[in-house]
Enzyme design. Sequence first.
Site, PDB file in Angstrom:
ATOM      1  CG  HIS A   1      64.341  18.362  25.510  1.00 19.43           C
ATOM      2  ND1 HIS A   1      63.267  18.834  24.809  1.00 19.43           N
ATOM      3  CD2 HIS A   1      64.406  19.125  26.630  1.00 19.43           C
ATOM      4  CE1 HIS A   1      62.714  19.850  25.454  1.00 19.43           C
ATOM      5  NE2 HIS A   1      63.391  20.049  26.573  1.00 19.43           N
TER       6      HIS A   1
ATOM      7  CG  ASP B   1      66.437  11.307  17.918  1.00 18.68           C
ATOM      8  OD1 ASP B   1      66.555  12.163  18.806  1.00 18.68           O
ATOM      9  OD2 ASP B   1      66.478  11.573  16.699  1.00 18.68           O
TER      10      ASP B   1
HETATM   11  O1  F6P Z   1      68.223  17.237  21.094  1.00 18.46           O
HETATM   12  C1  F6P Z   1      68.812  18.070  22.014  1.00 18.46           C
HETATM   13  C2  F6P Z   1      69.085  19.444  21.459  1.00 18.46           C
HETATM   14  O2  F6P Z   1      69.453  20.323  22.501  1.00 18.46           O
HETATM   15  C3  F6P Z   1      67.881  19.996  20.704  1.00 18.46           C
HETATM   16  O3  F6P Z   1      66.989  20.667  21.557  1.00 18.46           O
HETATM   17  C4  F6P Z   1      68.513  20.880  19.678  1.00 18.46           C
HETATM   18  O4  F6P Z   1      67.784  20.950  18.497  1.00 18.46           O
HETATM   19  C5  F6P Z   1      69.841  20.244  19.427  1.00 18.46           C
HETATM   20  O5  F6P Z   1      70.140  19.416  20.521  1.00 18.46           O
HETATM   21  C6  F6P Z   1      70.856  21.318  19.107  1.00 18.46           C
HETATM   22  O6  F6P Z   1      72.088  21.139  19.673  1.00 18.46           O
HETATM   23  P1  F6P Z   1      73.106  22.340  19.896  1.00 18.46           P
HETATM   24  O7  F6P Z   1      72.436  23.298  20.837  1.00 18.46           O
HETATM   25  O8  F6P Z   1      74.306  21.685  20.490  1.00 18.46           O
HETATM   26  O9  F6P Z   1      73.351  22.958  18.567  1.00 18.46           O
END
Ligand code: F6P
Length: 476
Positions: free
Chosen positions: A153, A360
């Site tokens: 992602h 990003d």
């Molecule tokens: O962008 C990657 C990601 O895993 C997203 O899917 C998610 O919104 C964000 O990072 C949240 O991060 P964490 O799980 O570390 O709170």
Amino acid sequence: MARIFIISNRVSVPKSNAHPGGLEVVLKATLKHHPCVWLGWSGEVKPHPRTRTVNSHGNSYITTDLSPEDFEEYYNGFANRVLWPILHYRLDLAEFSHRDLSGYLRVNEHFADQLAKVLKPADIVWVHDYHLIPLAKALRTRGLMNRIGFFLHIPMPPPEIIAAMPNHETLIPALCHYDLVGFQTHGDAANFARYLANELGTPAHISRRLGTGDRVMRIGTFPVGIETREFTRLARRAVRSELVQEVSKSVPGALMIGVDRLDYSKGIILRLEAYERFLAAHPERQGKITYLQITPRSRSQIREYADIEQAVSAMAGRINGAYSNAAWAPVRYVNRAYSRTALAGLYRTARVGLVTPLRDGMNLVAKEYVAAQDAADPGVLILSRFAGAAVEFKEGALLVNPYDPDSVAAAMARAIAMPLAERKSRHAALYATLLTNDISKWGDRFLSSLMGTKTFDLEAAEKQTQWPDPANLLPH
Ligand code: F6P
């Protein structure tokens, strides 16, 4: 009947408090149309980790707690102190330790053990994101030959950056144990192909199909989208909510909005600096524009995140100190999370959407901001050229270099002064782009590519499950 196993660090368990951000939205159609098992971390840290299963609407959710050591070494450690900064091009912020790497591998092995207990030969496995790079390798070593896909992602940087990561030569090639590795943009996919060419000596032109015998690892591009029309409807309803009405009434003049997790990759400091320069260069706009920055805290136990939190609030305070008067403050800086509905309404109310990450993977805020607009009087999206969304949004957004605050300040001035006709034509172009890549088709596009078929049909997929010789896997 075959099932689709979704594996990700966080899991969205129905009727629970666990909501893993964008992942929930991008997987919604897959969860609705196919029998799925979603497996990952429960979000809980417990000295005696437990595993629970919840069944809901034909799907199962298997979540497992992390021990304090696993949380520190796998999540705070290797995933978020090494992989996250490096994959976001921030070598300067990476803090590598062998202990964290072994914690990361240990948790991946643990997920593989959990999966090995329940996986049947025809099941399809779809692994998500940087937390789980070595999972296919761990499954293959357990003799599991299912179709396994991986989607990253977040960005994949050029090989020159990846090569600075200690142990990259064992970790990154482990992706070759997947049947399909998917990225957000062609640029990310090309960086990975070039990495394989550099490190494994695979000629770049064949890196997109790598393997021997029955198994081939393929690389693909699957930019994530949103539920466009549904989000537009949500925003239309949400502007009537009490919160959105109150915000609108309390803002003199136009609203600019930024919504980001509190993360150094989001470029919030430089964005504030751009806004400060804009206010200085346009005294006539003072008192007539308000910048609302919604920034829920994130990964707070990691030093770099605590540092950025301090720096952002100091900067917001400095701007307010310098420019506020008794009736107006130029910045509203909010550290709490708002519901999807509230955000949809706020986006629709805002004349300018500020999405200026330094790097990003995609950035769904940019897409949601566009979907939320009123087509008859739309706002303007200012978008970093370093967000994955910039590839699709070249035509309609004001693309900026987030490292250049003067140019971002100029884009702010241009967005606020933009005539209605230009706003409408830009918005129409952006909206059409959103519709062509709606998230409802994303899951099936990935899964059909994983199965090497034109359309995705789980029953047909079940019949064509292959059993290649494990000796043919690359790399050894
Ligand atoms: O962008 C990657 C990601 O895993 C997203 O899917 C998610 O919104 C964000 O990072 C949240 O991060 P964490 O799980 O570390 O709170």
